[in-house]
Design an enzyme around this catalytic site. Structure first.
Site, PDB file in Angstrom:
ATOM      1  N   ARG A   8      42.433  54.795  50.443  1.00 34.24           N
ATOM      2  CA  ARG A   8      43.240  54.075  49.459  1.00 34.24           C
ATOM      3  C   ARG A   8      43.091  52.577  49.717  1.00 34.24           C
ATOM      4  O   ARG A   8      42.718  52.166  50.813  1.00 34.24           O
ATOM      5  CB  ARG A   8      44.707  54.466  49.580  1.00 34.24           C
ATOM      6  CG  ARG A   8      45.014  55.908  49.247  1.00 34.24           C
ATOM      7  CD  ARG A   8      46.412  56.282  49.717  1.00 34.24           C
ATOM      8  NE  ARG A   8      47.389  55.304  49.262  1.00 34.24           N
ATOM      9  CZ  ARG A   8      48.543  55.036  49.891  1.00 34.24           C
ATOM     10  NH1 ARG A   8      48.834  55.626  51.045  1.00 34.24           N
ATOM     11  NH2 ARG A   8      49.395  54.166  49.391  1.00 34.24           N
ATOM     12  N   SER A  10      45.520  50.238  49.688  1.00 33.37           N
ATOM     13  CA  SER A  10      46.678  49.509  50.205  1.00 33.37           C
ATOM     14  C   SER A  10      46.347  48.883  51.556  1.00 33.37           C
ATOM     15  O   SER A  10      45.421  49.300  52.254  1.00 33.37           O
ATOM     16  CB  SER A  10      47.881  50.448  50.356  1.00 33.37           C
ATOM     17  OG  SER A  10      47.682  51.348  51.432  1.00 33.37           O
ATOM     18  N   LYS A  78      50.957  62.661  57.629  1.00 32.99           N
ATOM     19  CA  LYS A  78      52.262  63.083  57.136  1.00 32.99           C
ATOM     20  C   LYS A  78      52.285  63.231  55.623  1.00 32.99           C
ATOM     21  O   LYS A  78      53.157  63.911  55.074  1.00 32.99           O
ATOM     22  CB  LYS A  78      53.346  62.093  57.578  1.00 32.99           C
ATOM     23  CG  LYS A  78      53.293  60.733  56.917  1.00 32.99           C
ATOM     24  CD  LYS A  78      54.398  59.823  57.419  1.00 32.99           C
ATOM     25  CE  LYS A  78      54.373  58.457  56.757  1.00 32.99           C
ATOM     26  NZ  LYS A  78      54.659  58.507  55.320  1.00 32.99           N
ATOM     27  N   ASP A  79      51.338  62.600  54.916  1.00 29.72           N
ATOM     28  CA  ASP A  79      51.273  62.697  53.463  1.00 29.72           C
ATOM     29  C   ASP A  79      50.378  63.821  52.979  1.00 29.72           C
ATOM     30  O   ASP A  79      50.232  64.019  51.767  1.00 29.72           O
ATOM     31  CB  ASP A  79      50.744  61.376  52.872  1.00 29.72           C
ATOM     32  CG  ASP A  79      51.662  60.199  53.149  1.00 29.72           C
ATOM     33  OD1 ASP A  79      52.884  60.420  53.240  1.00 29.72           O
ATOM     34  OD2 ASP A  79      51.157  59.069  53.276  1.00 29.72           O
ATOM     35  N   THR A 122      65.340  52.961  51.825  1.00 32.64           N
ATOM     36  CA  THR A 122      64.267  53.878  52.194  1.00 32.64           C
ATOM     37  C   THR A 122      63.973  54.765  50.996  1.00 32.64           C
ATOM     38  O   THR A 122      64.875  55.098  50.231  1.00 32.64           O
ATOM     39  CB  THR A 122      64.625  54.757  53.407  1.00 32.64           C
ATOM     40  OG1 THR A 122      63.581  55.729  53.602  1.00 32.64           O
ATOM     41  CG2 THR A 122      65.929  55.498  53.204  1.00 32.64           C
ATOM     42  N   SER A 124      62.540  57.790  51.469  1.00 33.00           N
ATOM     43  CA  SER A 124      62.390  59.126  52.042  1.00 33.00           C
ATOM     44  C   SER A 124      63.704  59.899  51.990  1.00 33.00           C
ATOM     45  O   SER A 124      64.707  59.449  52.574  1.00 33.00           O
ATOM     46  CB  SER A 124      61.925  59.007  53.497  1.00 33.00           C
ATOM     47  OG  SER A 124      62.200  60.180  54.221  1.00 33.00           O
ATOM     48  N   ARG A 126      64.439  62.483  53.667  1.00 29.93           N
ATOM     49  CA  ARG A 126      64.785  62.808  55.046  1.00 29.93           C
ATOM     50  C   ARG A 126      65.492  61.634  55.722  1.00 29.93           C
ATOM     51  O   ARG A 126      66.544  61.803  56.352  1.00 29.93           O
ATOM     52  CB  ARG A 126      63.502  63.187  55.811  1.00 29.93           C
ATOM     53  CG  ARG A 126      63.715  63.698  57.219  1.00 29.93           C
ATOM     54  CD  ARG A 126      63.327  62.714  58.299  1.00 29.93           C
ATOM     55  NE  ARG A 126      62.106  62.018  58.059  1.00 29.93           N
ATOM     56  CZ  ARG A 126      61.799  60.866  58.650  1.00 29.93           C
ATOM     57  NH1 ARG A 126      62.633  60.294  59.493  1.00 29.93           N
ATOM     58  NH2 ARG A 126      60.663  60.255  58.396  1.00 29.93           N
ATOM     59  N   ARG A 127      64.956  60.437  55.578  1.00 30.34           N
ATOM     60  CA  ARG A 127      65.603  59.269  56.167  1.00 30.34           C
ATOM     61  C   ARG A 127      66.951  59.000  55.515  1.00 30.34           C
ATOM     62  O   ARG A 127      67.910  58.596  56.194  1.00 30.34           O
ATOM     63  CB  ARG A 127      64.697  58.038  56.032  1.00 30.34           C
ATOM     64  CG  ARG A 127      63.468  58.068  56.924  1.00 30.34           C
ATOM     65  CD  ARG A 127      62.522  56.940  56.590  1.00 30.34           C
ATOM     66  NE  ARG A 127      61.348  56.929  57.457  1.00 30.34           N
ATOM     67  CZ  ARG A 127      60.184  56.386  57.129  1.00 30.34           C
ATOM     68  NH1 ARG A 127      60.026  55.819  55.931  1.00 30.34           N
ATOM     69  NH2 ARG A 127      59.167  56.417  57.978  1.00 30.34           N
ATOM     70  N   ARG A 144      60.817  51.662  46.695  1.00 29.60           N
ATOM     71  CA  ARG A 144      59.379  51.916  46.714  1.00 29.60           C
ATOM     72  C   ARG A 144      58.682  50.613  47.075  1.00 29.60           C
ATOM     73  O   ARG A 144      59.286  49.552  47.131  1.00 29.60           O
ATOM     74  CB  ARG A 144      58.888  52.370  45.328  1.00 29.60           C
ATOM     75  CG  ARG A 144      59.018  53.848  44.998  1.00 29.60           C
ATOM     76  CD  ARG A 144      58.192  54.773  45.845  1.00 29.60           C
ATOM     77  NE  ARG A 144      56.808  54.390  46.050  1.00 29.60           N
ATOM     78  CZ  ARG A 144      55.805  54.666  45.231  1.00 29.60           C
ATOM     79  NH1 ARG A 144      56.024  55.308  44.109  1.00 29.60           N
ATOM     80  NH2 ARG A 144      54.581  54.318  45.535  1.00 29.60           N
ATOM     81  N   GLY A 145      57.370  50.708  47.258  1.00 33.25           N
ATOM     82  CA  GLY A 145      56.598  49.513  47.550  1.00 33.25           C
ATOM     83  C   GLY A 145      55.970  49.582  48.926  1.00 33.25           C
ATOM     84  O   GLY A 145      56.339  50.406  49.769  1.00 33.25           O
ATOM     85  N   ASN A 146      55.015  48.690  49.162  1.00 36.06           N
ATOM     86  CA  ASN A 146      54.331  48.678  50.451  1.00 36.06           C
ATOM     87  C   ASN A 146      55.219  48.063  51.529  1.00 36.06           C
ATOM     88  O   ASN A 146      56.354  47.642  51.258  1.00 36.06           O
ATOM     89  CB  ASN A 146      52.981  47.959  50.340  1.00 36.06           C
ATOM     90  CG  ASN A 146      53.123  46.512  49.914  1.00 36.06           C
ATOM     91  OD1 ASN A 146      54.117  45.848  50.217  1.00 36.06           O
ATOM     92  ND2 ASN A 146      52.123  46.001  49.211  1.00 36.06           N
ATOM     93  N   VAL A 147      54.704  48.018  52.732  1.00 35.00           N
ATOM     94  CA  VAL A 147      55.502  47.553  53.866  1.00 35.00           C
ATOM     95  C   VAL A 147      56.010  46.136  53.653  1.00 35.00           C
ATOM     96  O   VAL A 147      57.203  45.846  53.857  1.00 35.00           O
ATOM     97  CB  VAL A 147      54.671  47.640  55.171  1.00 35.00           C
ATOM     98  CG1 VAL A 147      55.377  46.912  56.311  1.00 35.00           C
ATOM     99  CG2 VAL A 147      54.422  49.099  55.546  1.00 35.00           C
ATOM    100  N   THR A 149      56.452  44.496  50.866  1.00 35.67           N
ATOM    101  CA  THR A 149      57.440  44.474  49.785  1.00 35.67           C
ATOM    102  C   THR A 149      58.805  44.898  50.299  1.00 35.67           C
ATOM    103  O   THR A 149      59.829  44.278  49.983  1.00 35.67           O
ATOM    104  CB  THR A 149      56.999  45.402  48.642  1.00 35.67           C
ATOM    105  OG1 THR A 149      55.779  44.916  48.081  1.00 35.67           O
ATOM    106  CG2 THR A 149      58.057  45.468  47.547  1.00 35.67           C
ATOM    107  N   ARG A 150      58.828  45.931  51.112  1.00 34.35           N
ATOM    108  CA  ARG A 150      60.102  46.426  51.631  1.00 34.35           C
ATOM    109  C   ARG A 150      60.717  45.453  52.632  1.00 34.35           C
ATOM    110  O   ARG A 150      61.931  45.223  52.623  1.00 34.35           O
ATOM    111  CB  ARG A 150      59.909  47.804  52.265  1.00 34.35           C
ATOM    112  CG  ARG A 150      59.436  48.842  51.260  1.00 34.35           C
ATOM    113  CD  ARG A 150      59.423  50.243  51.838  1.00 34.35           C
ATOM    114  NE  ARG A 150      58.724  51.165  50.968  1.00 34.35           N
ATOM    115  CZ  ARG A 150      58.931  52.478  50.920  1.00 34.35           C
ATOM    116  NH1 ARG A 150      59.837  53.015  51.701  1.00 34.35           N
ATOM    117  NH2 ARG A 150      58.238  53.248  50.111  1.00 34.35           N
ATOM    118  N   CYS A 240      56.271  67.058  51.941  1.00 31.25           N
ATOM    119  CA  CYS A 240      56.560  65.903  52.792  1.00 31.25           C
ATOM    120  C   CYS A 240      57.773  65.121  52.293  1.00 31.25           C
ATOM    121  O   CYS A 240      58.287  64.266  53.016  1.00 31.25           O
ATOM    122  CB  CYS A 240      55.336  64.996  52.904  1.00 31.25           C
ATOM    123  SG  CYS A 240      54.866  64.189  51.361  1.00 31.25           S
TER     124      CYS A 240
END
Length: 329
Positions: A8, A10, A78-79, A122, A124, A126-127, A144-147, A149-150, A240
């Site tokens: 990918r 990203s 994990k994905d 988050t 997720s 689960r989180r 949502r968004g990349n690292v 962005t978050r 996941c």
């Protein structure tokens, strides 16, 4: 001849695949270069759970590989769906990065130090469940968004904190933003979090060049741990995006695995830990994933394998009511 590594586009995905390309080049003495693939999960702004979670990032990569456009692809393990992909094989699991989750909060705060009503982001489930269980007084925000962005949601003041994987922060050189790392015994993470999966066309495993490249970067202990965790997910028939955490630790003597299933609102949780001897698992499991017929599948595994250890934990959780506690499908 150059190894073509599909990934990918990203920042995190290219960082991970770039590591794999460098490891292969160093091990084989042949060049390796990245080939970028756009996935639906990269362009959609919907929540990961609404997109379907499992496989949203993997499908386009797998199609690209099957079409012969590259020699191998690199996934965040994990994905990756636990069901096998026809014509493809997970051929290597490199040494795993830190599997923990991290809090990245304003003013250096830990989760316990955040004030009542703090906004924590988050994407997720689960989180989200773990957060609500630990701190029912805070507001959980789906993001949502990349690292970057978050992290920007925190530095801009829109959120008080976000939760991200330590592995991703380390691979991107953003670990200075971490204000707390959660203990895996109390906060198990996504099965195989921190691990990478190198996938090839099954037919390529007859190519000595490909076989040698993936064998050179494979780490047996990382694979044992990741596949124990993924076998929990497979037996639960969960994706996941399900509120399931699992972690397996491998030592010289044995492997200890913990799995937990959470109610989405954090009100309840089921958890179980089991152990097995490492020597027995190594004797019953193929150390090379390309030779393991149970690797990455939901087929009932034989006793004495890492897959069986994970599946037995899942069976016990199901017997205790896990399916009624949380949406697993």
């Amino acid at each position: 001849m150059t190894f073509l590594v599909g990934t990918r586009g990203s920042a995190l995905a290219t960082a991970q695949a770039g590591d794999v390309a460098r490891w292969i080049a160093k091990a084989t003495g042949e060049p390796a270069e990245l080939v970028l693939v756009t996935t639906h999960g990269d362009v959609s702004r919907e929540s990961l759970a609404s997109l379907g979670g499992t496989g949203v990032f993997a499908t386009a990569l797998r199609e690209f590989l099957l079409e012969g456009n590259c020699d191998l692809v690199v996934h965040s393990m994990k994905d990756l769906p636990t069901a096998p992909a026809p014509g493809l094989s997970i051929a290597a699991v490199p040494r795993r990065e830190d599997a923990r989750d991290a809090l990245c909060a304003r003013d250096g705060l830990t989760l316990d130090e955040l004030p009542r009503g703090a906004r924590v982001g988050t994407g997720s489930p689960r989180r989200q469940a773990q957060l609500r269980r630990r701190r029912p007084d805070i507001e959980v925000v789906d993001v949502r968004g990349n690292v970057d962005t978050r992290l920007g949601l925190v530095t801009s003041g829109r959120l008080d904190a976000v939760i991200l994987a330590v592995a991703g922060l380390v691979r991107l050189g953003r670990d200075e933003h971490i204000t707390e790392r959660f203990d895996l015994d109390d906060w198990p993470t996504a099965p195989a979090q921190g691990a990478l999966a190198v996938e090839v066309r099954t037919s390529s495993l007859h190519d000595p060049r490909i076989r040698a490249a993936v064998a050179a970067i494979h780490d047996t202990d990382s694979a044992l741990a990741a596949e124990t965790e993924r076998s929990v997910l497979a037996r639960l028939d969960a994706g996941c995006a399900a509120p399931v955490g699992a972690h397996a630790s491998v030592s010289a003597d044995g492997i200890t695995a913990t799995a937990a299933v959470y109610a989405l609102d954090g009100s309840e949780a089921l958890s179980l830990t089991r152990s097995a001897e490492r020597a027995a698992l190594l004797a019953g499991s193929a150390t090379d994933p390309a030779d393991d017929p149970y690797y990455g599948t939901s087929t009932t595994p034989p006793a004495g394998t890492a897959h069986h250890l994970g599946a037995s934990i899942a069976e016990a959780l199901l017997d205790s009511g896990a399916a009624a506690l949380a949406p697993l499908g």
